[in-house]
Write a protein that holds these residues in place. Structure first.
Motif, short mmCIF file in Angstrom:
data_model
loop_
_atom_site.label_atom_id
_atom_site.label_comp_id
_atom_site.label_asym_id
_atom_site.label_seq_id
_atom_site.Cartn_x
_atom_site.Cartn_y
_atom_site.Cartn_z
N UNK A 90 0.83 -1.20 0.00
CA UNK A 90 0.00 0.00 0.00
C UNK A 90 0.87 1.25 0.00
N UNK A 91 1.96 1.22 0.77
CA UNK A 91 2.85 2.38 0.84
C UNK A 91 3.56 2.62 -0.49
N UNK A 92 3.90 1.55 -1.19
CA UNK A 92 4.50 1.69 -2.53
C UNK A 92 3.50 2.34 -3.48
N UNK A 93 2.25 1.96 -3.36
CA UNK A 93 1.19 2.56 -4.19
C UNK A 93 1.04 4.04 -3.86
N UNK A 94 1.12 4.37 -2.55
CA UNK A 94 1.01 5.78 -2.13
C UNK A 94 2.17 6.60 -2.68
N UNK A 95 3.39 6.00 -2.69
CA UNK A 95 4.57 6.68 -3.26
C UNK A 95 4.36 6.96 -4.74
N UNK A 96 3.82 5.99 -5.44
CA UNK A 96 3.56 6.15 -6.87
C UNK A 96 2.55 7.26 -7.12
N UNK A 97 1.48 7.28 -6.28
CA UNK A 97 0.45 8.32 -6.43
C UNK A 97 1.03 9.70 -6.15
N UNK A 98 1.91 9.79 -5.15
CA UNK A 98 2.50 11.09 -4.83
C UNK A 98 3.36 11.59 -5.98
N UNK A 99 4.06 10.67 -6.64
CA UNK A 99 4.89 11.08 -7.79
C UNK A 99 4.04 11.61 -8.93
N UNK A 100 2.77 11.20 -8.95
CA UNK A 100 1.84 11.70 -9.98
C UNK A 100 1.05 12.91 -9.51
N UNK A 101 1.37 13.36 -8.27
CA UNK A 101 0.70 14.55 -7.74
C UNK A 101 -0.66 14.26 -7.16
N UNK A 102 -0.91 13.00 -6.83
CA UNK A 102 -2.22 12.63 -6.29
C UNK A 102 -2.11 12.30 -4.81
N UNK A 103 -3.14 12.64 -4.05
CA UNK A 103 -3.17 12.36 -2.62
C UNK A 103 -3.73 10.97 -2.39
N UNK A 104 -3.18 10.29 -1.38
CA UNK A 104 -3.64 8.95 -1.04
C UNK A 104 -4.24 8.93 0.36
N UNK A 105 -5.38 8.29 0.46
CA UNK A 105 -5.99 8.04 1.77
C UNK A 105 -5.93 6.54 2.03
N UNK A 106 -5.32 6.18 3.15
CA UNK A 106 -5.27 4.78 3.55
C UNK A 106 -6.35 4.53 4.58
N UNK A 107 -7.30 3.68 4.23
CA UNK A 107 -8.37 3.30 5.15
C UNK A 107 -8.04 1.95 5.76
N UNK A 108 -7.98 1.90 7.09
CA UNK A 108 -7.73 0.64 7.79
C UNK A 108 -8.97 0.29 8.60
N UNK A 109 -9.66 -0.74 8.14
CA UNK A 109 -10.85 -1.19 8.86
C UNK A 109 -10.42 -2.00 10.08
N UNK A 110 -11.12 -1.77 11.19
CA UNK A 110 -10.82 -2.46 12.45
C UNK A 110 -9.35 -2.24 12.87
N UNK A 111 -8.94 -0.99 12.85
CA UNK A 111 -7.55 -0.64 13.15
C UNK A 111 -7.13 -1.11 14.54
N UNK A 112 -8.10 -1.29 15.43
CA UNK A 112 -7.76 -1.75 16.78
C UNK A 112 -7.16 -3.16 16.79
N UNK A 113 -7.30 -3.88 15.67
CA UNK A 113 -6.74 -5.23 15.60
C UNK A 113 -5.26 -5.24 15.19
N UNK A 114 -4.75 -4.09 14.73
CA UNK A 114 -3.32 -4.00 14.47
C UNK A 114 -2.55 -4.03 15.78
N UNK A 115 -1.49 -4.82 15.85
CA UNK A 115 -0.67 -4.83 17.06
C UNK A 115 0.25 -3.61 17.09
N UNK A 116 0.97 -3.45 18.17
CA UNK A 116 1.82 -2.27 18.35
C UNK A 116 2.89 -2.18 17.27
#
Length: 433
Positions: A90-116
């Motif tokens: 996802x971060x590689x995709x965000x880097x690619x979008x930034x190089x094209x001048x586009x903003x990226x929003x990362x949506x994480x569903x159930x973020x509370x399930x991510x560990x530290x």
């Protein structure tokens, strides 16, 4: 119903997702004119957000619409099955979008399930602005999201939808071509209202109920008919919202304890049943009951602690459901018992002095002269044995010299403690003579 009368490719709730904020139902405290989201959308720039709310209130849909409003690319992962490897993609995709001048929003569903570790991995990319994070959670983020990430996001509290808002969504489902708008459906009056109430603010549940009713409805001459009789065949019971390690666990325990303290047996029994029905360990409830008997009833009715402990023993011995009755009896007794926190206050005041003054020496007259040297040093000298005096009491000092005359216990005039108050006043009076 005849085959082909209507066909579905996706669940009704998915097909009916709003296509714009104008179609979005609910959360007016965030989306009405002049409210937070409307204000930031006017500037076409979103901060990172944590959307905290119950299931079916629109978290995922709102995130998609917010990305659409600012013309940002919407990248989505679910914390249930995503790992660091998925985040790297996802971060590689965000880097690619930034190089094209586009903003990226990362949506994480159930973020509370991510560990530290996963949240720590994500943090620098949020800090440097590679992407805007929108996390969705049903759990209190202060318990489940790491503090550095939480400090870089705005937490928005989403509310359960009202019955009226659920009704709007159900009626739209019957009329919208994406839903059942192409079908002739006759719905008996009151059916939608019952569905709306049974969904308890969850639009997805409401739409699932409706979809089950429509797909199983009787068809006659091209018209589907849904009556209240069909509702009897549809189980509308929902699992109660509860997480034994999250906020709702503490919310219900807090409401239970405060109801006991507030002498409201009806509320106390209600919260107890809420927890039991949600699968709470009855011994957790019993422990809180014992705590309330000691902390809030105290010496105003010492029997309350005995009854609470007996209920705990009964639950351990009988299990459920038989143990519930013993628990209920104890809850009612503790709620109705006279209240005093004088012992609790005495404990707190004494602890303050221990912390403040440290290990003050025990007065010599209270020390036992175990050896000849101790006796020569004055250990036990001047101690008066209470049983040698009338009434088994003799005025003498038992506190360290520095705390002489200090009072920690101040009994109330409630319940049995009134008798203790009278006795204490008499003893103190003898002490000052």
């Amino acid at each position: 119903m005849e085959k082909g009368l209507f066909r579905v490719k996706a669940p009704l709730a998915e097909r009916l997702r709003p296509r714009s904020l104008d179609e979005f139902v609910g959360q007016r405290h965030l989306l009405a004119e002049g409210k937070f989201l409307r204000s930031v959308l006017a500037k076409k720039k979103l901060p990172s957000l944590i959307l905290w709310g119950p299931p079916g209130c629109g978290k995922t849909t709102l995130a998609r619409l917010l990305a659409k409003e600012i013309a940002a690319s919407f990248l989505s992962v679910s914390a249930v099955d995503a790992g660091v490897k998925d985040l790297r993609k996802v971060l590689m995709e965000a880097e690619k979008l930034r190089s094209l001048g586009r903003e990226a929003i990362l949506f994480i569903d159930e973020i509370h399930r991510f560990n530290k570790a996963q949240q720590d991995f994500l943090l620098p990319y949020v800090e440097e602005g590679l992407l805007t994070l929108i996390g969705a959670t049903t759990e209190n983020p202060s318990f489940r999201v790491i503090a550095p990430l939480l400090s870089r996001a705005k937490v928005l509290v989403l509310e359960p939808l009202t019955t009226e808002e659920i009704l709007i969504i159900l009626k739209r489902a019957l009329e919208d071509p994406r839903g059942f708008g192409g079908l002739k459906i006759n719905v008996e009056e009151g059916v939608l209202e019952i569905l709306a109430r049974a969904s308890e603010g969850d639009a997805r549940v409401a739409l699932n109920f409706l979809e089950i009713l429509v797909t199983s409805a009787e068809e006659k001459e091209g018209t589907l008919t849904i009556t209240k009789r069909h509702l009897e065949e549809l189980s509308l019971a929902r699992p109660l919202l509860y997480d034994q390690s999250g906020e709702e666990h503490y919310n219900l325990l807090s409401a239970f304890h405060k109801s006991l303290r507030g002498s409201d047996p009806d509320a106390a029994v209600y919260w107890m049943v809420r927890m039991l029905e949600a699968g709470e360990d009855p011994l957790v409830i019993a422990r809180r009951l014992v705590a309330a008997a000691a902390e809030d009833v105290g010496l105003a009715d010492p029997v309350a602690l005995q009854i609470a402990l007996a209920a705990k023993d009964a639950v351990e011995f009988l299990g459920l459901p038989e143990g519930e009755l013993a628990l209920t009896q104890a809850v009612i007794y503790v709620a109705l018992a006279p209240k005093s926190n004088a012992a609790y206050k005495a404990l707190s005041l004494a602890r303050e002095d221990v912390k403040k003054h440290g290990a003050l020496p025990v007065p010599l007259h209270l020390r036992n002269p175990e050896t000849k040297l101790m006796k020569e040093l004055g250990y036990g000298k001047g101690y008066q044995y209470p049983h040698n005096f009338p009434g088994g009491y003799v005025p003498q000092e038992y506190l360290p010299e520095k705390l002489k005359g200090k009072r920690y216990y101040h009994p109330t005039d409630r319940g049995r403690e009134k008798e203790l108050s009278v006795r204490l006043k008499r003893l103190l009076g003898a002490k000052t003579k």
